[in-house]
Scaffold this motif. Structure first.
Motif, PDB file in Angstrom:
ATOM      1  N   ALA A   2      52.177   7.163  41.545  1.00  0.00           N
ATOM      2  CA  ALA A   2      52.922   7.887  40.508  1.00  0.00           C
ATOM      3  C   ALA A   2      53.253   6.917  39.388  1.00  0.00           C
ATOM      4  CB  ALA A   2      54.195   8.503  41.072  1.00  0.00           C
ATOM      5  N   PHE A   3      53.155   7.396  38.161  1.00  0.00           N
ATOM      6  CA  PHE A   3      53.517   6.603  36.982  1.00  0.00           C
ATOM      7  C   PHE A   3      54.823   7.196  36.466  1.00  0.00           C
ATOM      8  CE2 PHE A   3      51.217   4.433  33.154  1.00  0.00           C
ATOM      9  CZ  PHE A   3      51.991   3.295  33.367  1.00  0.00           C
ATOM     10  N   ASN A   4      55.924   6.712  36.997  1.00  0.00           N
ATOM     11  CA  ASN A   4      57.206   7.377  36.826  1.00  0.00           C
ATOM     12  C   ASN A   4      57.926   7.015  35.534  1.00  0.00           C
ATOM     13  OD1 ASN A   4      57.343   9.043  39.135  1.00  0.00           O
ATOM     14  ND2 ASN A   4      57.820   7.282  40.427  1.00  0.00           N
ATOM     15  N   ARG A   5      59.015   7.767  35.290  1.00  0.00           N
ATOM     16  CA  ARG A   5      59.816   7.569  34.085  1.00  0.00           C
ATOM     17  C   ARG A   5      60.934   6.566  34.292  1.00  0.00           C
ATOM     18  NH1 ARG A   5      59.151  13.139  34.725  1.00  0.00           N
ATOM     19  NH2 ARG A   5      57.919  14.164  33.102  1.00  0.00           N
ATOM     20  N   SER A   6      61.355   6.367  35.552  1.00  0.00           N
ATOM     21  CA  SER A   6      62.572   5.590  35.760  1.00  0.00           C
ATOM     22  C   SER A   6      62.509   4.751  37.023  1.00  0.00           C
ATOM     23  CB  SER A   6      63.776   6.534  35.852  1.00  0.00           C
ATOM     24  OG  SER A   6      63.729   7.273  37.065  1.00  0.00           O
ATOM     25  N   ILE A   7      63.394   3.768  37.088  1.00  0.00           N
ATOM     26  CA  ILE A   7      63.543   2.937  38.278  1.00  0.00           C
ATOM     27  C   ILE A   7      63.974   3.789  39.460  1.00  0.00           C
ATOM     28  CG2 ILE A   7      64.969   1.107  39.296  1.00  0.00           C
ATOM     29  CD1 ILE A   7      64.986  -0.224  36.516  1.00  0.00           C
ATOM     30  N   VAL A   8      64.853   4.749  39.224  1.00  0.00           N
ATOM     31  CA  VAL A   8      65.346   5.608  40.306  1.00  0.00           C
ATOM     32  C   VAL A   8      64.196   6.367  40.955  1.00  0.00           C
ATOM     33  CG1 VAL A   8      66.778   7.613  40.855  1.00  0.00           C
ATOM     34  CG2 VAL A   8      67.661   5.806  39.350  1.00  0.00           C
ATOM     35  N   GLU A   9      63.300   6.900  40.156  1.00  0.00           N
ATOM     36  CA  GLU A   9      62.152   7.630  40.715  1.00  0.00           C
ATOM     37  C   GLU A   9      61.273   6.710  41.543  1.00  0.00           C
ATOM     38  OE1 GLU A   9      61.448  11.175  37.423  1.00  0.00           O
ATOM     39  OE2 GLU A   9      60.557   9.211  37.067  1.00  0.00           O
ATOM     40  N   ASN A  10      61.071   5.488  41.096  1.00  0.00           N
ATOM     41  CA  ASN A  10      60.274   4.541  41.876  1.00  0.00           C
ATOM     42  C   ASN A  10      60.988   4.142  43.167  1.00  0.00           C
ATOM     43  OD1 ASN A  10      57.931   4.328  40.312  1.00  0.00           O
ATOM     44  ND2 ASN A  10      58.870   2.852  38.927  1.00  0.00           N
ATOM     45  N   GLN A  11      62.305   4.006  43.119  1.00  0.00           N
ATOM     46  CA  GLN A  11      63.058   3.688  44.328  1.00  0.00           C
ATOM     47  C   GLN A  11      62.935   4.804  45.363  1.00  0.00           C
ATOM     48  OE1 GLN A  11      66.839   2.888  42.446  1.00  0.00           O
ATOM     49  NE2 GLN A  11      66.657   0.678  42.804  1.00  0.00           N
ATOM     50  N   GLN A  12      62.922   6.042  44.896  1.00  0.00           N
ATOM     51  CA  GLN A  12      62.762   7.163  45.812  1.00  0.00           C
ATOM     52  C   GLN A  12      61.386   7.139  46.479  1.00  0.00           C
ATOM     53  OE1 GLN A  12      63.580  10.390  43.097  1.00  0.00           O
ATOM     54  NE2 GLN A  12      65.798  10.297  43.457  1.00  0.00           N
ATOM     55  N   LEU A  13      60.357   6.793  45.701  1.00  0.00           N
ATOM     56  CA  LEU A  13      59.021   6.642  46.287  1.00  0.00           C
ATOM     57  C   LEU A  13      59.004   5.513  47.309  1.00  0.00           C
ATOM     58  CD1 LEU A  13      56.286   6.991  43.511  1.00  0.00           C
ATOM     59  CD2 LEU A  13      56.806   8.571  45.362  1.00  0.00           C
ATOM     60  N   ALA A  14      59.643   4.404  46.967  1.00  0.00           N
ATOM     61  CA  ALA A  14      59.667   3.258  47.872  1.00  0.00           C
ATOM     62  C   ALA A  14      60.338   3.621  49.200  1.00  0.00           C
ATOM     63  CB  ALA A  14      60.393   2.081  47.218  1.00  0.00           C
ATOM     64  N   GLU A  15      61.420   4.384  49.132  1.00  0.00           N
ATOM     65  CA  GLU A  15      62.119   4.796  50.350  1.00  0.00           C
ATOM     66  C   GLU A  15      61.239   5.656  51.247  1.00  0.00           C
ATOM     67  OE1 GLU A  15      65.549   6.738  48.815  1.00  0.00           O
ATOM     68  OE2 GLU A  15      66.498   4.884  48.115  1.00  0.00           O
ATOM     69  N   ASN A  16      60.281   6.344  50.636  1.00  0.00           N
ATOM     70  CA  ASN A  16      59.384   7.237  51.381  1.00  0.00           C
ATOM     71  C   ASN A  16      57.983   6.646  51.511  1.00  0.00           C
ATOM     72  OD1 ASN A  16      59.121   9.642  52.820  1.00  0.00           O
ATOM     73  ND2 ASN A  16      58.359  10.777  51.054  1.00  0.00           N
ATOM     74  N   HIS A  17      57.866   5.311  51.417  1.00  0.00           N
ATOM     75  CA  HIS A  17      56.544   4.686  51.338  1.00  0.00           C
ATOM     76  C   HIS A  17      55.711   4.907  52.602  1.00  0.00           C
ATOM     77  CE1 HIS A  17      57.156   0.959  53.847  1.00  0.00           C
ATOM     78  NE2 HIS A  17      58.398   1.369  53.719  1.00  0.00           N
ATOM     79  N   LEU A  18      56.338   5.018  53.756  1.00  0.00           N
ATOM     80  CA  LEU A  18      55.563   5.209  54.989  1.00  0.00           C
ATOM     81  C   LEU A  18      54.808   6.542  54.969  1.00  0.00           C
ATOM     82  CD1 LEU A  18      58.028   3.841  57.705  1.00  0.00           C
ATOM     83  CD2 LEU A  18      56.045   2.698  56.685  1.00  0.00           C
ATOM     84  N   HIS A  19      55.421   7.548  54.396  1.00  0.00           N
ATOM     85  CA  HIS A  19      54.740   8.848  54.264  1.00  0.00           C
ATOM     86  C   HIS A  19      53.493   8.715  53.404  1.00  0.00           C
ATOM     87  CE1 HIS A  19      54.018  13.098  53.416  1.00  0.00           C
ATOM     88  NE2 HIS A  19      54.014  12.782  52.127  1.00  0.00           N
ATOM     89  N   TRP A  20      53.610   8.023  52.279  1.00  0.00           N
ATOM     90  CA  TRP A  20      52.480   7.918  51.365  1.00  0.00           C
ATOM     91  C   TRP A  20      51.401   6.990  51.910  1.00  0.00           C
ATOM     92  CZ3 TRP A  20      52.347  11.883  48.550  1.00  0.00           C
ATOM     93  CH2 TRP A  20      53.535  12.465  48.095  1.00  0.00           C
ATOM     94  N   ARG A  21      51.781   5.960  52.629  1.00  0.00           N
ATOM     95  CA  ARG A  21      50.798   5.130  53.317  1.00  0.00           C
ATOM     96  C   ARG A  21      49.976   5.983  54.281  1.00  0.00           C
ATOM     97  NH1 ARG A  21      51.993  -0.694  53.827  1.00  0.00           N
ATOM     98  NH2 ARG A  21      53.888  -1.206  52.686  1.00  0.00           N
ATOM     99  N   ALA A  22      50.668   6.847  55.015  1.00  0.00           N
ATOM    100  CA  ALA A  22      49.971   7.702  55.980  1.00  0.00           C
ATOM    101  C   ALA A  22      48.999   8.649  55.279  1.00  0.00           C
ATOM    102  CB  ALA A  22      50.987   8.489  56.802  1.00  0.00           C
TER     103      ALA A  22
END
Length: 272
Positions: free
Chosen positions: A46-66
């Motif tokens: 994702a090419f996000n707008r904010s740090i908060v959006e990237n932090q949310q992706l990072a918190e869910n990184h295991l899902h996206w790795r899968a």
């Protein structure tokens, strides 16, 4: 030895699921059989707008790795995920480039070392990547069926000492997934990539973002593959598409034998 490499040039949105589904569509179009390495650009999840959006992706990184692992298993490809956010110890996130094998196992993970804190005369003007992104702490070089791969990300290409270290660690191909701005891309993209290939005598594989994104950024495109002699073997300027190229490793051997740069360097032992 030869190897078939694919680069998917993307205009990534802020919607991670949408972007993963786009990659799946591109993988479904590839020819069946054989070993294939597919390279995605920086910020491919994702090419996000904010740090908060990237932090949310990072918190869910295991899902996206899968999800990426499933794509490898489904389509029988090695997949170089250009970058996605993963948690860092200081509360920020790393820009992580992850290499999955065809069984979906992550065989290498590189965290972007050099962060883009710069002023550019474009619509964004002020880039401060370090506000949300933590710098990596290690090099990454890994053996694969496509040769020994070294990993870098975008702004890293401005630091030749990193690439010298990758060569010293045995790299034969260096992946440089990127999201270059249109201004810096027009000025420096090609010359930097060709220089890094010539200096290291490696194939340089640069999958790129292109076009105008939902977050307001505009990226340069021009995904390309460069030979150890500095020749552009393949390039796609502005299209959202998949670029395919076959690498001939006899050229790499010929270039290195004809001009053994590491043996001639009088500074090799000073590199850290």
């Amino acid at each position: 030895m030869s190897a078939t490499i694919y680069l998917i040039q993307m205009t990534t949105s802020c919607n991670a699921l949408e972007n993963v589904e786009f990659v799946a569509e591109q993988l479904a179009k590839l020819p069946a059989g054989g070993e294939k390495l597919v390279c995605l650009p920086e910020a491919c999840l994702a090419f996000n707008r904010s740090i908060v959006e990237n932090q949310q992706l990072a918190e869910n990184h295991l899902h996206w790795r899968a999800r990426y692992a499933e794509l490898c298993q489904t389509y029988g490809v090695w997949l170089a995920v250009g970058s996605m956010p993963v948690p860092a110890a200081d509360g920020r996130y790393y820009a992580a480039s992850i290499l999955f094998n065809r069984e979906g196992k992550a065989v290498a993970e590189y965290h972007k070392l050099h962060l883009f804190d710069a002023d550019v005369s474009d619509g964004t003007k002020r880039y401060r990547e370090s506000q949300g992104t933590a710098p990596g702490q290690h090099l990454e070089v890994v053996d694969t069926p496509f040769g020994r791969i070294g990993m870098a990300i975008c702004y890293d290409m401005r630091f030749p000492s990193l690439f010298q270290q990758l060569r010293k660690a045995g790299a034969e191909l260096i992946l440089v997934p990127s999201a270059f701005t249109t201004v810096t891309g027009a000025a420096h993209w090609e010359v930097l990539l060709r220089s890094r290939a010539i200096e290291t005598q490696c194939f340089v594989i640069a999958a790129a973002q292109v076009g105008v994104h939902q977050n307001g950024r505009e990226t340069y495109g021009h995904s390309m593959v460069i030979s150890p002699w500095g020749t552009i073997l393949a390039e796609v300027p502005k299209d959202v598409t998949t670029l395919a190229v076959e690498l001939d490793f006899t050229e790499l051997q010929r270039v290195r034998q004809a001009m053994p740069l590491p043996e001639h360097s009088r500074f090799a032992e000073q590199l850290i």
